[in-house]
Enzyme design. Structure first.
Site, short mmCIF file in Angstrom:
data_model
loop_
_atom_site.label_atom_id
_atom_site.label_comp_id
_atom_site.label_asym_id
_atom_site.label_seq_id
_atom_site.Cartn_x
_atom_site.Cartn_y
_atom_site.Cartn_z
N HIS A 187 49.56 -27.97 121.88
CA HIS A 187 48.90 -27.76 120.59
C HIS A 187 48.85 -26.25 120.30
CE1 HIS A 187 47.60 -31.68 122.05
NE2 HIS A 187 47.50 -32.02 120.78
N HIS A 245 45.12 -36.33 110.47
CA HIS A 245 44.93 -36.66 111.88
C HIS A 245 44.00 -37.85 112.07
CE1 HIS A 245 44.93 -36.05 116.20
NE2 HIS A 245 45.89 -35.18 116.02
N HIS A 253 52.84 -34.70 111.37
CA HIS A 253 51.81 -35.25 112.25
C HIS A 253 50.75 -35.92 111.37
CE1 HIS A 253 49.84 -35.75 116.03
NE2 HIS A 253 48.93 -34.82 115.88
N ASP A 300 51.56 -29.60 118.32
CA ASP A 300 50.89 -30.45 117.32
C ASP A 300 49.68 -29.77 116.68
OD1 ASP A 300 52.67 -32.24 118.41
OD2 ASP A 300 51.19 -33.83 118.74
N ASP A 301 49.27 -30.33 115.57
CA ASP A 301 47.98 -30.09 114.90
C ASP A 301 47.89 -28.80 114.08
OD1 ASP A 301 47.42 -32.37 116.30
OD2 ASP A 301 45.67 -31.62 117.34
N TYR A 355 47.53 -39.53 118.15
CA TYR A 355 47.23 -40.33 119.36
C TYR A 355 48.40 -41.23 119.78
CZ TYR A 355 42.90 -38.95 117.16
OH TYR A 355 41.94 -38.21 116.51
NI NI Z 1 47.35 -34.36 117.24
#
Ligand code: NI
Length: 268
Positions: free
Chosen positions: A219, A132, A128, A77-78, A169
Site C-alpha cells: 500500500h 473501497h 481498486h 493499493d489504496d 479485500y
Molecule cells: Ni485496498
C-alpha cells in the site's frame, strides 16, 4: 536500342518514373511501423493506448533483459496519496523499477496529477474501485455504481478505461465480474504492511513468501511501506529477481488474460 529490346523493368521505369520513390517510401513506412511495434491489428485494441510506442519498446526490452530471470510484480493499493506516492515514484525511477498501482477512484479524483505522473513514467494504473467498499455485501446497484464511478474517473485521467481491477479485500461475485469487465488481479504475497507498519517486518514477510511469478501486495499510503521498498528491491535483485508490471508479467509468462477471470500470480 529499340524500345522493344528494353527489359521489362526498364520499360516500367520509363513509363512510371515516380514508382521507385513510392516503393522506397512504402518499405520505409513498413520499417517504421515494425520498429514502433504499431501493427495495424493493435489499433482499436483496448490495450493499444498503454502499449503504443514507448511501452511497446519497453516490453520488447524487458523480453530481452528478463528472459531467464525470476520475475516479480510489485503492486500498490489504496492510493494515490499526495505525500507518499510521489516519494515512492521517485524511488522506483531511481531503481529503474516499474510497478502496478491499484488506485481508488476517490483518491484519483483528488490527486489526478499523481496518477498522470505514474502513467507517464510507464507504471500501470488500474482500478481498486471508488470507495473501497466490500462489494459483495452491497446491493447490485450500489456495487455497480461504485465500480463504474471509478472507471469513469480513471478514463478521464488516463484516456482509457482501467485494464485491470483489484476489488477491495479480493472479494468477488458475479456483479463484480460482469461490471468490471476486466481481468481481476489479486496477489500471492501479502506484505501485511498495513498491519505491521514496520519496514523490517514488511521486508521479512515479503521475502519469506516471494516466488518466481509472484504478485506482491503493498500500500503506497504508508510512509513505512515507502521506506521498505528500496531495501526490498535491492534484496530481491541480489536474489536474481527483476521487476515487471502485471501486463509484462502476464506477457512474459505467456498468459492470455480474460475478463472476469481471477489471477493470483504468474508462475513459470
Ligand atoms: Ni485496498
Amino acid at each position: 536500342m529499340s524500345t522493344r529490346d528494353r527489359s521489362f523493368f526498364r520499360r516500367i521505369d520509363i513509363r512510371f518514373p515516380w514508382l521507385k520513390l513510392v516503393v522506397v517510401c512504402f518499405i520505409g513506412i513498413i520499417a517504421i511501423i515494425d520498429l514502433c511495434d504499431l501493427t495495424i491489428s493493435k489499433i482499436g485494441d483496448p490495450y493499444s493506448k498503454v502499449r503504443i510506442a514507448p511501452m511497446a519498446k519497453h516490453l520488447k526490452a524487458t523480453e530481452r533483459i528478463f528472459k531467464d530471470k525470476k520475475l516479480v510484480a510489485l503492486t500498490f493499493d489504496d492510493g494515490p496519496m499526495p505525500e507518499t506516492t510521489p516519494r515512492l515514484l521517485g524511488i522506483l525511477r531511481e531503481k529503474d523499477v516499474l510497478a502496478t498501482f491499484f488506485v481508488l477512484g476517490k483518491q484519483a479524483a483528488a490527486y489526478p496529477d499523481v496518477i498522470k505522473r505514474a502513467a507517464g513514467e510507464y507504471h500501470e494504473v488500474a482500478s481498486h474501485t471508488m470507495y473501497h467498499q466490500n462489494l459483495i455485501r452491497l446491493s447490485a446497484d450500489v456495487a455497480t455504481s461504485d465500480i463504474n464511478e471509478a472507471k469513469a474517473i480513471l478514463k478521464n485521467i488516463l484516456g482509457h478505461n482501467p485494464i485491470y481491477t483489484r476489488p477491495p479485500y479480493g472479494n468477488i461475485n458475479d456483479v463484480v465480474r460482469a461490471t468490471t469487465n476486466t481481468p481481476l488481479i489479486l496477489w500471492s504475497v501479502d506484505s501485511e504492511d498495513w498491519r505491521s507498519k514496520n519496514p523490517d517486518a514488511i521486508l521479512a514477510t515479503s521475502l519469506s513468501e516471494v516466488h518466481d511469478g509472484a504478485i506482491i501486495l503493498m500500500h503506497d499510503i504508508y510512509p513505512t511501506t515507502v521506506e521498505a521498498v528500496p531495501r526490498l528491491i535491492d534484496t530481491l535483485r541480489q536474489d536474481g529477481y527483476e521487476f515487471v508490471t502485471i501486463s509484462e508479467l502476464a506477457k512474459l509468462r505467456g498468459a492470455k488474460l480474460e475478463n472476469g477471470a481471477i489471477y493470483y500470480n504468474f508462475r513459470p
